[in-house]
Design an enzyme around this catalytic site. Structure first.
Site, PDB file in Angstrom:
ATOM      1  N   GLY A 272       0.818  -1.220   0.000  1.00 51.13           N
ATOM      2  CA  GLY A 272       0.000   0.000   0.000  1.00 51.13           C
ATOM      3  C   GLY A 272       0.846   1.261   0.000  1.00 51.13           C
ATOM      4  O   GLY A 272       0.536   2.238  -0.694  1.00 51.13           O
ATOM      5  N   THR A 273       1.919   1.256   0.767  1.00 54.86           N
ATOM      6  CA  THR A 273       2.760   2.448   0.870  1.00 54.86           C
ATOM      7  C   THR A 273       3.347   2.811  -0.494  1.00 54.86           C
ATOM      8  O   THR A 273       3.308   3.972  -0.906  1.00 54.86           O
ATOM      9  CB  THR A 273       3.891   2.213   1.900  1.00 54.86           C
ATOM     10  OG1 THR A 273       3.283   1.922   3.163  1.00 54.86           O
ATOM     11  CG2 THR A 273       4.792   3.424   2.031  1.00 54.86           C
TER      12      THR A 273
ATOM     13  N   ASN B 103      -8.339   3.660   8.370  1.00 54.44           N
ATOM     14  CA  ASN B 103      -7.749   2.516   9.058  1.00 54.44           C
ATOM     15  C   ASN B 103      -8.072   2.463  10.548  1.00 54.44           C
ATOM     16  O   ASN B 103      -8.107   1.401  11.145  1.00 54.44           O
ATOM     17  CB  ASN B 103      -6.228   2.487   8.855  1.00 54.44           C
ATOM     18  CG  ASN B 103      -5.583   3.844   8.965  1.00 54.44           C
ATOM     19  OD1 ASN B 103      -6.031   4.812   8.342  1.00 54.44           O
ATOM     20  ND2 ASN B 103      -4.550   3.945   9.764  1.00 54.44           N
TER      21      ASN B 103
ATOM     22  N   GLN C 184      -7.730  -0.296   3.321  1.00 53.24           N
ATOM     23  CA  GLN C 184      -8.587  -0.800   4.397  1.00 53.24           C
ATOM     24  C   GLN C 184     -10.000  -1.109   3.931  1.00 53.24           C
ATOM     25  O   GLN C 184     -10.789  -1.669   4.701  1.00 53.24           O
ATOM     26  CB  GLN C 184      -8.649   0.223   5.547  1.00 53.24           C
ATOM     27  CG  GLN C 184      -7.356   0.368   6.309  1.00 53.24           C
ATOM     28  CD  GLN C 184      -7.028  -0.845   7.178  1.00 53.24           C
ATOM     29  OE1 GLN C 184      -7.856  -1.712   7.426  1.00 53.24           O
ATOM     30  NE2 GLN C 184      -5.789  -0.907   7.653  1.00 53.24           N
TER      31      GLN C 184
ATOM     32  N   SER D  47      -3.335  -3.456  -0.771  1.00 49.15           N
ATOM     33  CA  SER D  47      -2.207  -4.132  -0.126  1.00 49.15           C
ATOM     34  C   SER D  47      -2.549  -5.582   0.181  1.00 49.15           C
ATOM     35  O   SER D  47      -3.660  -5.877   0.663  1.00 49.15           O
ATOM     36  CB  SER D  47      -1.875  -3.388   1.173  1.00 49.15           C
ATOM     37  OG  SER D  47      -0.908  -4.098   1.901  1.00 49.15           O
TER      38      SER D  47
ATOM     39  N   HIS E 186      -1.390  -7.711   2.517  1.00 53.05           N
ATOM     40  CA  HIS E 186      -1.470  -8.238   3.886  1.00 53.05           C
ATOM     41  C   HIS E 186      -2.704  -7.798   4.665  1.00 53.05           C
ATOM     42  O   HIS E 186      -2.888  -8.191   5.813  1.00 53.05           O
ATOM     43  CB  HIS E 186      -0.180  -7.941   4.665  1.00 53.05           C
ATOM     44  CG  HIS E 186       0.002  -6.529   5.118  1.00 53.05           C
ATOM     45  ND1 HIS E 186      -0.250  -6.140   6.419  1.00 53.05           N
ATOM     46  CD2 HIS E 186       0.433  -5.426   4.473  1.00 53.05           C
ATOM     47  CE1 HIS E 186       0.035  -4.850   6.538  1.00 53.05           C
ATOM     48  NE2 HIS E 186       0.445  -4.394   5.378  1.00 53.05           N
TER      49      HIS E 186
ATOM     50  N   THR F 173      12.699  -7.155 -10.873  1.00 54.83           N
ATOM     51  CA  THR F 173      12.171  -8.504 -11.102  1.00 54.83           C
ATOM     52  C   THR F 173      10.958  -8.738 -10.209  1.00 54.83           C
ATOM     53  O   THR F 173      10.988  -8.434  -9.017  1.00 54.83           O
ATOM     54  CB  THR F 173      13.269  -9.556 -10.827  1.00 54.83           C
ATOM     55  OG1 THR F 173      14.361  -9.264 -11.702  1.00 54.83           O
ATOM     56  CG2 THR F 173      12.777 -10.963 -11.081  1.00 54.83           C
TER      57      THR F 173
ATOM     58  N   CYS G 170       1.501   7.108  18.671  1.00 53.93           N
ATOM     59  CA  CYS G 170       1.861   8.472  18.297  1.00 53.93           C
ATOM     60  C   CYS G 170       3.306   8.521  17.866  1.00 53.93           C
ATOM     61  O   CYS G 170       4.210   8.382  18.665  1.00 53.93           O
ATOM     62  CB  CYS G 170       1.636   9.392  19.493  1.00 53.93           C
ATOM     63  SG  CYS G 170       2.033  11.081  19.114  1.00 53.93           S
TER      64      CYS G 170
HETATM   65  N1  PLP Z   1      -2.992   2.811   3.633  1.00 56.49           N
HETATM   66  C1  PLP Z   1      -3.759   2.411   4.653  1.00 56.49           C
HETATM   67  C2  PLP Z   1      -5.122   3.008   4.820  1.00 56.49           C
HETATM   68  C3  PLP Z   1      -3.289   1.454   5.552  1.00 56.49           C
HETATM   69  O1  PLP Z   1      -4.043   1.076   6.571  1.00 56.49           O
HETATM   70  C4  PLP Z   1      -1.994   0.918   5.350  1.00 56.49           C
HETATM   71  C5  PLP Z   1      -1.426  -0.058   6.300  1.00 56.49           C
HETATM   72  O2  PLP Z   1      -1.694  -0.032   7.473  1.00 56.49           O
HETATM   73  C6  PLP Z   1      -1.238   1.360   4.252  1.00 56.49           C
HETATM   74  C7  PLP Z   1      -1.766   2.311   3.415  1.00 56.49           C
HETATM   75  C8  PLP Z   1       0.143   0.842   3.989  1.00 56.49           C
HETATM   76  O3  PLP Z   1       0.097  -0.435   3.407  1.00 56.49           O
HETATM   77  P1  PLP Z   1       1.395  -1.378   3.458  1.00 56.49           P
HETATM   78  O4  PLP Z   1       1.532  -1.840   4.867  1.00 56.49           O
HETATM   79  O5  PLP Z   1       1.067  -2.492   2.509  1.00 56.49           O
HETATM   80  O6  PLP Z   1       2.540  -0.570   2.993  1.00 56.49           O
END
Ligand code: PLP
Length: 393
Positions: free
Chosen positions: A74-75, A156, A184, A204, A206, A242, A331
Site C-alpha cells: 500500500g505504501t 484505518n 482498508q 495491499s 497483507h 524482477t 503516536c
Molecule cells: N494505507 C492504509 C489506509 C493502511 O491502513 C496501510 C497499512 O496499514 C497502508 C496504506 C500501507 O500499506 P502497506 O503496509 O502495505 O505498505
C-alpha cells in the site's frame, strides 16, 4: 493461531489464508525462473503474474488486467500515485495543487509533506466529528492548479467510509484526477472502480489475507505516471525490478478468494462486530465513547475510548491476557497527544489517548468474541477501580 490468544487487530494485518499459503509454497518450489526470461523456466512465472493480474482486476471490476501495476504494498502504491502525477509537473517548474484529508494514512500524509517541500501546494481537508467528509468540501477546495485529489476509501482507525462516488462526479467535471487509498476498504466493501469513478486505487496484500510486501496500484487506462523505480522496465515500465512472483501469485489468489466469499464474510463479521459493540457498552454501564459514523463504516471495525483510563495501560493489560487490539493512541511524533485521526475528529487528548481499535476478520469466532467481552470488561473495571479520575467523576 493459538486458541488461547485472541487476535482482534485485523486492520493492522491479517493472517495469510491457508489456501494462499499453499500456493505460495508451490510457486516457491516449482517456479524459480525469472518471468522476464523467454525460456521454459521463465514462461510459467510470467503466466502466474498475468493470471494474478486478471484476478486482481476482476475483484476491482476493472476493464482490463493491464490496468494493474504490482508493487511492494500500500505504501508504495500511494507513493507511486502521488509522486507519479506530481513530480513531472514540479520538474517542469509548475506548482501543482493536491487535495487530501487530515486523516489519511502516513503513506499519503508523508508523501504530501515531501511534495510540499519540493514545491507543490497541499490542501488537507478537515473531517467532521464523526470522521466523515463531504463532496462539497472537495468541490470548494478545487482550483485551477489542482491536479489530484487523494482520499482514502475507508479509514484505518475508525473504518469510516468517504463518499468517493459523489466526489468523483466533481473531480471528473473539473478535470482533476482522483486517487483512493483502498487498503482498508478492499474485502470489506464492494469495489467497482468504474462505478466509484476513481482514476487510481491502492491496495495491499497483507490486509486481505495475503502476504506482506506485495500490493498493487490500479490505474485507469490512459493515465501516465512517472515511475518511482527506473530500471528494466517491468510492469509496463511503471515499476522496474524482477517481479515478486510468490507475493504476486498470492495476492491474486487472495483476491480470487475475496471475489467468492466477500459478501457472506462481511455479513457474518458485521453481525459479530455489532453484537460486541452493543454488549461492551451494556457491560460497561454505557460509559464507552464510540468513534466514527455509525452507518458509513466498514463492517469489521470498532473504535472506542474508555474514559478515565490511559489507552496504553489498557493495551498492556489486554496484552498480558493474550488479547491483541490496537491503540488508536499510537503516536509517532512522541508528543502523546493521542491518535492524530481522532484528534482531527475533534477529540480531546485524554479521550484520544484512551482510544482502542478493535478489528475482526475471517477467523473471528463467536466464542472468541464472548471471551473478549468478558476479559475486556474485567480489565476495564479493574482499571476503573484504581483510577482516581473514575472515582471522582
Ligand atoms: N494505507 C492504509 C489506509 C493502511 O491502513 C496501510 C497499512 O496499514 C497502508 C496504506 C500501507 O500499506 P502497506 O503496509 O502495505 O505498505
Amino acid at each position: 493461531m493459538s486458541a488461547a490468544k485472541l487476535y482482534f487487530d485485523y486492520n493492522a494485518t491479517t493472517p495469510v489464508d491457508p489456501a494462499v499459503l499453499k500456493l505460495m509454497a508451490e510457486v516457491a518450489r516449482d517456479n524459480f525462473g525469472n518471468p522476464s526470461s523467454g525460456h521454459c523456466f521463465g514462461r510459467p512465472g510470467a503466466k502466474l503474474v498475468e493470471q494474478a493480474r486478471i484476478q486482481v482486476a476482476h475483484l476491482l471490476r476493472a476493464e482490463s488486467a493491464a490496468e494493474i501495476c504490482f508493487t511492494s504494498g500500500g505504501t508504495e502504491s500511494d507513493n507511486l500515485a502521488l509522486k507519479g502525477v506530481v513530480m513531472p509537473l514540479l520538474l517542469r517548474g509548475l506548482k501543482p495543487h493536491v487535495i487530501i484529508s487530515e486523516v489519511e494514512h502516513p503513506a499519503i500524509l508523508e508523501s504530501c509533506r515531501f511534495l510540499e517541500q519540493a514545491g507543490a501546494e497541499i490542501t488537507r481537508l478537515k473531517v467532521a466529528g464523526d470522521g466523515t467528509l463531504s463532496a462539497v468540501q472537495v468541490a470548494n477546495a478545487i482550483k485551477d492548479e489542482t491536479v489530484l485529489v487523494s482520499l482514502m476509501l475507508a479509514n484505518n482507525e475508525t473504518g469510516v467510509i468517504f463518499p468517493l462516488r459523489e466526489i468523483s462526479t466533481i473531480t471528473r467535471s473539473r478535470g482533476v484526477l482522483l486517487h483512493t487509498d483502498a487498503v482498508q476498504a478492499l474485502g470489506k466493501v464492494e469495489i467497482d472502480v468504474n462505478e466509484l469513478g476513481v482514476d487510481m486505487l491502492s491496495l495491499s496484500g497483507h490486509k486481505i489475507y495475503g502476504p506482506k510486501g506485495v500490493g498493487a496500484l490500479w490505474l485507469r487506462s490512459g493515465i501516465a505516471l512517472e515511475p518511482l523505480f527506473h530500471g528494466g522496465g517491468q510492469e509496463s515500465g511503471l515499476r522496474s525490478g524482477t517481479e515478486n512472483m510468490i507475493g504476486i501469485a498470492a495476492l491474486g489468489h487472495a483476491c480470487e478468494i475475496l471475489s467468492d466469499r466477500m459478501k457472506e464474510e462481511g455479513c457474518r463479521i458485521e453481525k459479530l462486530r455489532n453484537e460486541l459493540e452493543f454488549n461492551l457498552n451494556a457491560a460497561l454501564d454505557q460509559e464507552l465513547i464510540f468513534h466514527g459514523h455509525r452507518d458509513f463504516r466498514v463492517p469489521n471495525t470498532i473504535s472506542l475510548s474508555v474514559p478515565y483510563i490511559d489507552g496504553e495501560s489498557l493495551l498492556a493489560h489486554l496484552d498480558l491476557d493474550d488479547i491483541a487490539v490496537s491503540a488508536g493512541s499510537a503516536c509517532s511524533s512522541g508528543e502523546h497527544q493521542g491518535s492524530p485521526v481522532l484528534r482531527a475528529m475533534g477529540l480531546n487528548s485524554d479521550l484520544a489517548q484512551g482510544s482502542v481499535r478493535i478489528s475482526l476478520g475471517r477467523w473471528t469466532e463467536p466464542d472468541e468474541v464472548s471471551v473478549f467481552l468478558e476479559k475486556f470488561t474485567t480489565i476495564v473495571r479493574r482499571l476503573w477501580k484504581i483510577s482516581p479520575l473514575y472515582q471522582n467523576r
